[in-house]
Design a protein around this motif. Sequence first.
Motif, PDB file in Angstrom:
ATOM      1  N   ILE A 291       8.936 -35.595  99.274  1.00 10.88           N
ATOM      2  CA  ILE A 291       7.867 -35.243 100.222  1.00 10.88           C
ATOM      3  C   ILE A 291       7.616 -36.415 101.171  1.00 10.88           C
TER       4      ILE A 291
ATOM      5  N   VAL B  16       4.966 -37.730 103.992  1.00 13.27           N
ATOM      6  CA  VAL B  16       3.614 -37.517 104.510  1.00 13.27           C
ATOM      7  C   VAL B  16       3.408 -38.407 105.734  1.00 13.27           C
TER       8      VAL B  16
ATOM      9  N   ALA C 125      -3.776 -34.434 103.860  1.00 19.14           N
ATOM     10  CA  ALA C 125      -2.357 -34.111 103.689  1.00 19.14           C
ATOM     11  C   ALA C 125      -1.754 -34.929 102.541  1.00 19.14           C
TER      12      ALA C 125
ATOM     13  N   ALA D  96      -0.064 -33.636  98.955  1.00 16.56           N
ATOM     14  CA  ALA D  96       1.235 -34.074  98.434  1.00 16.56           C
ATOM     15  C   ALA D  96       1.095 -34.667  97.033  1.00 16.56           C
TER      16      ALA D  96
ATOM     17  N   LEU E 112      10.066 -31.556 102.027  1.00 17.82           N
ATOM     18  CA  LEU E 112       8.771 -31.143 102.544  1.00 17.82           C
ATOM     19  C   LEU E 112       8.223 -32.260 103.441  1.00 17.82           C
TER      20      LEU E 112
ATOM     21  N   VAL F 118       4.626 -33.171 105.312  1.00 18.63           N
ATOM     22  CA  VAL F 118       3.215 -32.777 105.283  1.00 18.63           C
ATOM     23  C   VAL F 118       2.430 -33.688 106.210  1.00 18.63           C
TER      24      VAL F 118
ATOM     25  N   GLY G 136       2.845 -30.903 113.939  1.00 17.99           N
ATOM     26  CA  GLY G 136       3.484 -30.124 112.878  1.00 17.99           C
ATOM     27  C   GLY G 136       4.363 -29.004 113.413  1.00 17.99           C
TER      28      GLY G 136
ATOM     29  N   GLN H 263       7.236 -23.167 108.731  1.00 21.14           N
ATOM     30  CA  GLN H 263       6.006 -23.965 108.746  1.00 21.14           C
ATOM     31  C   GLN H 263       4.827 -23.092 108.350  1.00 21.14           C
TER      32      GLN H 263
ATOM     33  N   THR I 193      11.251 -24.098 100.663  1.00 15.51           N
ATOM     34  CA  THR I 193      11.543 -25.425 101.184  1.00 15.51           C
ATOM     35  C   THR I 193      13.023 -25.509 101.577  1.00 15.51           C
TER      36      THR I 193
ATOM     37  N   LEU J 216       4.308 -28.467 106.430  1.00 15.75           N
ATOM     38  CA  LEU J 216       2.956 -27.990 106.153  1.00 15.75           C
ATOM     39  C   LEU J 216       1.956 -28.849 106.920  1.00 15.75           C
ATOM     40  N   THR J 217       0.945 -28.211 107.511  1.00 19.27           N
ATOM     41  CA  THR J 217      -0.173 -28.979 108.066  1.00 19.27           C
ATOM     42  C   THR J 217      -1.425 -28.606 107.283  1.00 19.27           C
ATOM     43  N   ILE J 218      -2.242 -29.599 107.017  1.00 23.29           N
ATOM     44  CA  ILE J 218      -3.326 -29.466 106.045  1.00 23.29           C
ATOM     45  C   ILE J 218      -4.694 -29.535 106.718  1.00 23.29           C
TER      46      ILE J 218
END
Length: 261
Positions: free
Chosen positions: A3, A5, A40, A44, A111, A113, A127, A138, A170, A174-176
């Motif tokens: 991942i 970030v 984000a 993760a 991923l 994020v 993103g 996405q 995957t 991803l946007t948080i």
Amino acid sequence: MKILVCLKQVVDVELNIQLKDGQIADQGLRYVINAYDESALEAALQLKDAAEADVTVLSIGPDRVLEALRKGLSMGADRAIHLKDDAFAGSDSYAFAKAVSELAKARGYDLVVMGKQAQDTDAAQGGPMLAEFLDWPQVTNLIFAQRSPEGGLLVRRVGDEGKEVLTVQTPAVLTISNDFGEARIPTMKGIMGAKKKEIETLSLAQIGVAADAVGVAGSMTEIVNREQPEGRKTGRKVTGEVGAITRELVNWLVNDGKLPV
């Protein structure tokens, strides 16, 4: 699962930000991690807590972003990358997304994020643009994510007409949302451990991106000026007995044309 970030360092919006000649005055500024990006990282780390994962935090910019990366490590990230190059000056979301996409492909992340938007621009473009460059699926504005028993991730997002539950395979972007939950506070053990971890510094050339692919030349937009918003007008305070207050307010609304007579 690997991942990545993305952590953007932004001016602390709690400060009284001053403008000079259409630009933000540097004096007295303090920089913090974009709050959406902290969420984000929390997302993760929750995926990592639930099952094996390797979390890398990435930040682009001058040496001051090292503080953001150290905090990410202290919260529980396994490693950190500082993407540093003078050519980034003047870059917009498009240019940054292009550079991050090359890094993500080269390092084989599953991923990527990031926060749904940045507190300084509120653009919310990074993103989606990154997903397009990578040609990955996405999901934006997430408030929940976990691994799905059928593979991929089970996520919940806030859509235009309510909360939506989806599965996504995957690799993905991803946007948080900041509604994902409070980001964890680093422990003393985490802070001490972060000081010992090495932060990898990479230039554009080391990730295979030409200098003219970022900066003003590689961007689709440019900030040409900033303007201070007009301050709110001073309010009117009325005190006294309830009846007197009511009469004064009604007279004010009628005489100032706020209400039709």
